[in-house]
Scaffold this motif. Structure first.
Motif, short mmCIF file in Angstrom:
data_model
loop_
_atom_site.label_atom_id
_atom_site.label_comp_id
_atom_site.label_asym_id
_atom_site.label_seq_id
_atom_site.Cartn_x
_atom_site.Cartn_y
_atom_site.Cartn_z
N LEU A 161 0.78 -1.24 -0.07
CA LEU A 161 -0.03 0.12 0.10
C LEU A 161 0.82 1.17 -0.04
O LEU A 161 0.78 2.26 -0.78
N THR A 162 2.04 1.33 0.87
CA THR A 162 2.75 2.37 0.79
C THR A 162 3.41 2.82 -0.42
O THR A 162 3.59 3.96 -1.12
N PHE A 163 4.06 1.63 -1.20
CA PHE A 163 4.73 2.00 -2.27
C PHE A 163 3.84 1.86 -3.43
O PHE A 163 4.48 1.88 -4.67
N SER A 164 2.58 1.83 -3.40
CA SER A 164 1.58 2.03 -4.63
C SER A 164 1.40 3.56 -4.66
O SER A 164 0.65 4.07 -5.64
N LEU A 165 1.91 4.41 -3.65
CA LEU A 165 1.56 5.83 -3.65
C LEU A 165 2.64 6.56 -4.68
O LEU A 165 3.46 6.03 -5.01
N THR A 166 2.17 7.88 -4.88
CA THR A 166 2.98 8.74 -5.75
C THR A 166 3.81 9.52 -4.82
O THR A 166 3.00 10.10 -4.03
N PHE A 167 5.01 9.82 -4.96
CA PHE A 167 5.64 10.75 -3.91
C PHE A 167 6.12 12.05 -4.37
O PHE A 167 6.75 12.00 -5.68
N CYS A 168 6.08 13.08 -3.70
CA CYS A 168 6.53 14.45 -4.27
C CYS A 168 7.81 15.11 -3.66
O CYS A 168 8.34 15.86 -4.26
N SER A 169 8.24 14.09 -2.90
CA SER A 169 9.51 14.42 -2.16
C SER A 169 10.22 13.04 -1.77
O SER A 169 9.58 12.00 -1.73
N ASN A 170 11.73 13.18 -1.77
CA ASN A 170 12.25 11.82 -1.28
C ASN A 170 13.10 12.02 0.09
O ASN A 170 14.07 11.16 0.24
N LYS A 171 12.76 12.87 0.83
CA LYS A 171 13.45 13.30 2.03
C LYS A 171 12.95 12.69 3.20
O LYS A 171 11.93 13.34 3.59
N ILE A 172 13.24 11.73 3.80
CA ILE A 172 12.82 11.01 4.80
C ILE A 172 13.10 11.38 6.15
O ILE A 172 14.40 11.57 6.39
N ASN A 173 12.33 11.98 6.94
CA ASN A 173 12.63 12.62 8.18
C ASN A 173 12.62 11.47 9.19
O ASN A 173 11.77 11.63 10.14
N HIS A 174 13.57 10.76 8.98
CA HIS A 174 13.64 9.38 10.18
C HIS A 174 14.97 8.70 9.57
O HIS A 174 15.85 9.17 8.74
N PHE A 175 15.15 7.82 10.59
CA PHE A 175 16.52 7.00 10.47
C PHE A 175 16.20 5.74 9.56
O PHE A 175 17.16 4.91 9.34
N PHE A 176 15.11 5.31 9.28
CA PHE A 176 14.84 4.28 8.31
C PHE A 176 13.48 4.41 7.64
O PHE A 176 12.87 5.19 7.99
N CYS A 177 13.29 3.50 6.90
CA CYS A 177 12.15 3.49 5.75
C CYS A 177 11.04 2.96 6.87
O CYS A 177 10.51 1.82 6.59
N ASP A 178 10.23 3.80 7.40
CA ASP A 178 9.08 3.17 8.20
C ASP A 178 8.02 3.96 7.26
O ASP A 178 7.84 4.77 6.67
N VAL A 179 6.57 3.40 8.06
CA VAL A 179 5.40 3.70 7.04
C VAL A 179 5.16 5.07 7.18
O VAL A 179 4.67 5.87 6.40
N PRO A 180 4.76 5.63 8.46
CA PRO A 180 4.33 6.97 8.73
C PRO A 180 5.10 8.19 8.08
O PRO A 180 4.92 9.12 7.49
N PRO A 181 6.61 7.98 8.54
CA PRO A 181 7.55 9.03 7.57
C PRO A 181 7.49 8.94 6.00
O PRO A 181 7.34 10.12 5.39
N VAL A 182 7.30 7.84 5.55
CA VAL A 182 7.04 7.69 3.90
C VAL A 182 5.81 8.30 3.59
O VAL A 182 5.63 8.80 2.46
N LEU A 183 4.79 8.14 4.39
CA LEU A 183 3.40 8.52 4.00
C LEU A 183 3.44 9.95 4.02
O LEU A 183 2.72 10.64 3.29
N GLU A 184 4.32 10.77 4.83
CA GLU A 184 4.29 12.20 4.68
C GLU A 184 4.89 12.80 3.28
O GLU A 184 4.61 13.89 3.01
N LEU A 185 5.50 11.76 2.49
CA LEU A 185 6.01 12.06 1.18
C LEU A 185 5.21 12.17 0.05
O LEU A 185 5.06 12.59 -1.02
N SER A 186 3.89 11.57 0.44
CA SER A 186 2.84 11.25 -0.74
C SER A 186 2.43 12.65 -1.41
O SER A 186 1.93 13.45 -0.51
N CYS A 187 2.16 12.56 -2.56
CA CYS A 187 1.52 13.64 -3.26
C CYS A 187 -0.24 13.33 -3.14
O CYS A 187 -1.28 14.34 -3.31
#
Length: 309
Positions: A161-187
């Motif tokens: 579900l997370t990687f079915s999204l389209t992202f407007c940014s690639n800067k993850i405000n975290h130290f690993f790829c977790d769902v909440p911070p990656v959702l923040e990047l979605s358009c």
């Protein structure tokens, strides 16, 4: 999941700090934590493997739990250590997806292995005469396999579900790829992802937590019936270590994932994430080995045999 139409090729992990001096210090701290965690859990696994008196359901679950902790901390810390020493703190699109899948796999599996360990203690204390019948090899193996299956399904759902999204940014405000911070990047709107976290993860985290609480309520009620003060003390000591791990793991996990997206605060969330992805796995060997005389004796014998060789 449409891997070919993703909008970016890599992510940038902000990490825990922007200060170069602090990053060197954090590298040393987390390297020590990683070495201690892996070494401690490996010792528990070896003690179980080479000590016939530890071939019981309790230590079978503990050895599997130790293996899972090694996997869990390895899913985040090595990459974090690499980023501390690197100017380009990047991770590929596919690498981010793999890390997310692995972290959620190990985290979800750990929830139900903790529940299996609580169920084991419940039967050992509340049904001592039937313990070996209830917790036979087949049941113990099924509990471990079932935990991994639940963790794998939960992880697959969130990663897809997370990687079915389209992202407007690639800067993850975290130290690993977790769902909440990656959702923040979605358009796009992420309400489906948030709903799935509440529903699916709710069943995994809250469901296993309720099983653990129910087990320990029954255990405490049975302990209160024990007239011997030393008997009560010994049983409470056995259960306290498990409850310490449960409190740290579930407390930080529930705080992290059971909030609406609008309340995400990544600065504090990074610290909370450290608690359940790094600190909890580090504490487990100390909690279980230093408070358990059988484990300590098994490790001493194992060390003695290695010195003799």
């Amino acid at each position: 999941m449409n891997w070919d139409n993703h909008s970016i090729s890599e992510f940038i992990l902000v990490g825990l700090s922007d200060s170069q001096e602090l990053q060197i210090f954090l590298f040393a701290v987390f390297l020590c934590i990683y070495i201690i965690t892996v070494s401690g859990n490996v010792c528990i696994i070896l003690a179980h493997r080479f000590s016939p008196n530890l071939h019981t359901p309790m230590y079978f679950h503990l050895a599997n739990f130790s293996f899972l902790d090694i996997c869990y901390i390895t899913g985040t810390v090595p990459k974090m250590l690499s980023n501390f020493l690197s100017e380009q703190k990047t991770m590929s699109y596919y690498g981010c997806a793999i890390q997310m899948y692995c972290v959620w796999l190990f985290g979800g599996t750990e929830c139900y292995i903790l529940a299996a360990m609580a169920y084991d203690r419940y039967n050992a204390i509340c049904h001592p005469l039937l313990y070996k019948v209830i917790m036979n090899n087949v049941i113990c193996t099924q509990l471990i396999i079932g935990s991994w299956i639940i963790g794998a399904i939960n992880s697959l759902v969130h990663t897809v579900l997370t990687f079915s999204l389209t992202f407007c940014s690639n800067k993850i405000n975290h130290f690993f790829c977790d769902v909440p911070p990656v959702l923040e990047l979605s358009c796009t709107n992420t309400w489906i992802n948030e709903l799935v976290i509440f529903l699916v993860s709710g069943c995994i985290i809250i469901g296993s937590f309720i099983l653990i609480i129910m087990s320990y309520i029954k255990i405490i009620l049975d302990i209160l019936k024990v007239h011997s003060r030393s008997g009560r003390r010994k049983t409470f000591s056995t259960c306290t270590s498990h409850l310490i791990v449960v409190t740290i793991f579930y407390g930080s996990g529930i705080f992290m994932y059971f909030r609406p997206k609008s309340s995400y605060g990544m600065d504090q969330d990074r610290l909370v994430s450290v608690m359940y992805t790094v600190i909890a796995p580090m504490l487990n060997p100390f909690v279980y080995s230093l408070r358990n005389s059988e484990i300590k004796l098994a490790m001493q014998r194992l060390l003695y045999e290695l010195i003799k060789v």
